[in-house]
Design an enzyme around this catalytic site. Structure first.
Site, mmCIF file in Angstrom:
data_model
loop_
_atom_site.group_PDB
_atom_site.id
_atom_site.type_symbol
_atom_site.label_atom_id
_atom_site.label_comp_id
_atom_site.label_asym_id
_atom_site.label_seq_id
_atom_site.Cartn_x
_atom_site.Cartn_y
_atom_site.Cartn_z
ATOM 1 N N ARG A 160 -19.073 -65.410 -71.884
ATOM 2 C CA ARG A 160 -20.577 -65.962 -70.866
ATOM 3 C C ARG A 160 -21.062 -64.670 -70.640
ATOM 4 O O ARG A 160 -20.744 -64.061 -69.430
ATOM 5 C CB ARG A 160 -20.038 -66.872 -69.873
ATOM 6 C CG ARG A 160 -21.244 -67.168 -68.916
ATOM 7 C CD ARG A 160 -22.201 -68.056 -69.826
ATOM 8 N NE ARG A 160 -21.654 -69.187 -70.427
ATOM 9 C CZ ARG A 160 -21.865 -69.871 -71.238
ATOM 10 N NH1 ARG A 160 -23.021 -69.524 -71.906
ATOM 11 N NH2 ARG A 160 -21.323 -71.051 -71.615
ATOM 12 N N GLN B 196 -20.598 -75.166 -81.437
ATOM 13 C CA GLN B 196 -21.919 -74.543 -81.154
ATOM 14 C C GLN B 196 -21.851 -72.993 -81.544
ATOM 15 O O GLN B 196 -20.986 -72.260 -80.960
ATOM 16 C CB GLN B 196 -21.910 -74.736 -79.819
ATOM 17 C CG GLN B 196 -23.262 -73.844 -79.364
ATOM 18 C CD GLN B 196 -24.128 -74.855 -78.345
ATOM 19 O OE1 GLN B 196 -24.608 -75.929 -78.679
ATOM 20 N NE2 GLN B 196 -24.571 -74.287 -77.091
ATOM 21 N N ARG C 140 -18.366 -65.802 -82.622
ATOM 22 C CA ARG C 140 -17.986 -65.087 -81.399
ATOM 23 C C ARG C 140 -16.695 -65.692 -80.901
ATOM 24 O O ARG C 140 -16.153 -65.215 -79.510
ATOM 25 C CB ARG C 140 -19.176 -65.754 -80.287
ATOM 26 C CG ARG C 140 -19.079 -67.220 -80.406
ATOM 27 C CD ARG C 140 -20.257 -67.670 -79.249
ATOM 28 N NE ARG C 140 -20.243 -69.212 -79.146
ATOM 29 C CZ ARG C 140 -20.859 -69.891 -78.067
ATOM 30 N NH1 ARG C 140 -21.622 -69.371 -77.354
ATOM 31 N NH2 ARG C 140 -20.781 -71.282 -78.092
ATOM 32 N N HIS D 255 -27.016 -62.797 -79.155
ATOM 33 C CA HIS D 255 -27.133 -63.512 -78.008
ATOM 34 C C HIS D 255 -27.182 -62.608 -76.774
ATOM 35 O O HIS D 255 -26.160 -62.868 -75.919
ATOM 36 C CB HIS D 255 -26.253 -64.892 -77.991
ATOM 37 C CG HIS D 255 -26.466 -66.016 -76.978
ATOM 38 N ND1 HIS D 255 -26.896 -65.782 -75.755
ATOM 39 C CD2 HIS D 255 -26.835 -67.248 -77.313
ATOM 40 C CE1 HIS D 255 -27.006 -67.048 -75.069
ATOM 41 N NE2 HIS D 255 -27.116 -67.682 -76.136
ATOM 42 N N ASP E 118 -35.630 -72.855 -72.437
ATOM 43 C CA ASP E 118 -34.932 -72.462 -73.793
ATOM 44 C C ASP E 118 -35.829 -72.609 -74.945
ATOM 45 O O ASP E 118 -36.230 -73.674 -75.276
ATOM 46 C CB ASP E 118 -34.062 -73.438 -73.701
ATOM 47 C CG ASP E 118 -32.888 -73.442 -74.663
ATOM 48 O OD1 ASP E 118 -31.776 -74.419 -74.644
ATOM 49 O OD2 ASP E 118 -32.664 -72.507 -75.417
ATOM 50 N N GLU F 131 -32.903 -63.037 -77.339
ATOM 51 C CA GLU F 131 -32.072 -62.986 -78.408
ATOM 52 C C GLU F 131 -32.660 -62.998 -79.699
ATOM 53 O O GLU F 131 -33.311 -64.087 -79.951
ATOM 54 C CB GLU F 131 -31.170 -64.532 -78.321
ATOM 55 C CG GLU F 131 -30.594 -64.657 -77.059
ATOM 56 C CD GLU F 131 -30.383 -66.208 -76.826
ATOM 57 O OE1 GLU F 131 -30.104 -66.928 -77.619
ATOM 58 O OE2 GLU F 131 -30.138 -66.634 -75.589
#
Ligand code: TA6
Length: 329
Positions: A82, A106, A111, A199, A243, A305
């Site tokens: 995170r 997701q 990652r 990201h 978002d 991003e």
């Protein structure tokens, strides 16, 4: 081949130091061969976890941290980090309508898989050396292929692929680029489609003082308001959960600039990454994300991003695709 950590007690240092030359970048393998760190002679530094090839930290010459990392971030390889710069591949978010990737978690598997450290170089740091000169920059390469994946991921996405992710640290910037290759061959080769995105969690002092330029008069998908629209001809401020997937009208080479209290903090240019996602979970979103701490942390971060996430990139057998970003600070 990943470089082998020595069995010595102190972490090995991959310093290219030759007598008589000016001080060189230092590259170390640390944390039990799970992280790579690089420090320039002028003090700038970057630290990358092999898990996810996730950039955990990027500091300027004065030691100021440029990335936001949650205090609750798992750094043991148990889940995506995170914060920092997690890497999204082969799908951004989830897309149940896209058969090839619909079984993936997701943001895909990149990652949450351990990458191999392929080594360092200072000669090809062209992405930033034009800003700063080769010896004041270091490029770290990481690799991921079909063979690195868990059986579960391989079953969910059964394609023969290869990724090379490069992180280049320079005195005034950080560049990240990814090369995607379809390693299948000939008639039996299977084409595949993918999305990819970096990201990036940028650190700010107070989101209330932040504005973003370079996204004006541009189409964007608003995932909060669930609509597709066009942004006004003015810079963006963040005052609630945000978002958005922008396709900036100025194209990848026009900088997206993050300013705070009227002073430029970050300037991002892209290569072959046509989208820019802007995300801030705001108070409510932060409360709902278990590893997002402190819960007030939304005031100190903005995700900007760079990605290729609208539609799909298609690679036939033997084909290669490359995209990247340069973040100047
Ligand atoms: O990049 C924005 C986004 O897609 C948001 O929708 C939010 O889900 C964020 O990524 C974080 O996703 P994660 O899977 O890391 O919790």
């Amino acid at each position: 081949m990943a470089s082998k950590a020595s069995s010595k007690k102190t972490p090995p240092t991959l310093t290219v130091s030759s007598p008589g030359l000016p001080p060189q970048p230092q590259v170390n393998i640390t944390h039990g061969n799970s992280r790579i760190s690089a420090v320039l002679p002028t003090g700038e530094s970057v630290e990358i976890m092999l898990y996810g090839a996730t950039i955990l930290s990027w500091k300027d010459t004065a030691g100021n941290e440029k990335l936001w990392l949650s205090e609750g971030a798992k750094l043991d390889g148990s889940k995506a980090v995170r914060g920092g710069v997690p890497l999204v591949f082969p799908v951004f978010g989830t897309d149940a309508s896209h058969t090839e990737t619909s079984k993936l978690p997701q943001h895909g598997f990149a990652r949450t898989t351990r990458w191999e450290f392929l080594g360092k170089s200072t000669s090809e740091s062209s992405a930033v050396s034009s800003m700063d000169g080769g010896d004041n920059s270091v490029k770290l390469d990481f690799g991921l292929s079909h063979s690195n994946l868990s059986a579960e991921a391989r079953a969910a996405w059964p394609y023969d692929f290869g990724l090379i992710y490069s992180v280049t640290l320079s005195r005034d910037g950080l560049a990240t680029s990814i090369v995607v290759r379809n390693e299948s061959e000939g008639e039996s080769g299977k084409g595949f489609e993918f999305q990819t995105l970096m990201h990036t969690y940028l650190r700010v002092n107070d989101i209330a003082d932040v504005s973003v330029e370079g996204l004006e008069s541009s189409p964007y998908i608003d995932k909060v308001a669930v609509k597709t629209t066009t942004s006004p001809a003015e810079k963006l401020s963040i005052t609630s959960k945000t978002d958005r997937v922008y396709t900036p009208a100025g194209g990848p080479s026009k900088p997206v600039v993050v300013s705070e209290a009227g002073k430029k903090k970050f300037s991002i240019v892209r290569d072959n990454l046509n989208e820019v996602v802007v995300w801030n979970p705001w108070k409510d979103g932060a409360e709902e994300i278990g590893d997002f701490t402190p819960k007030t942390g939304f005031k100190n971060m903005i995700c900007v991003e760079a990605g290729a996430v609208k539609g799909w990139q298609k690679l036939e057998a033997g084909e290669t695709w490359e995209g990247g970003q340069i973040i100047n600070c």
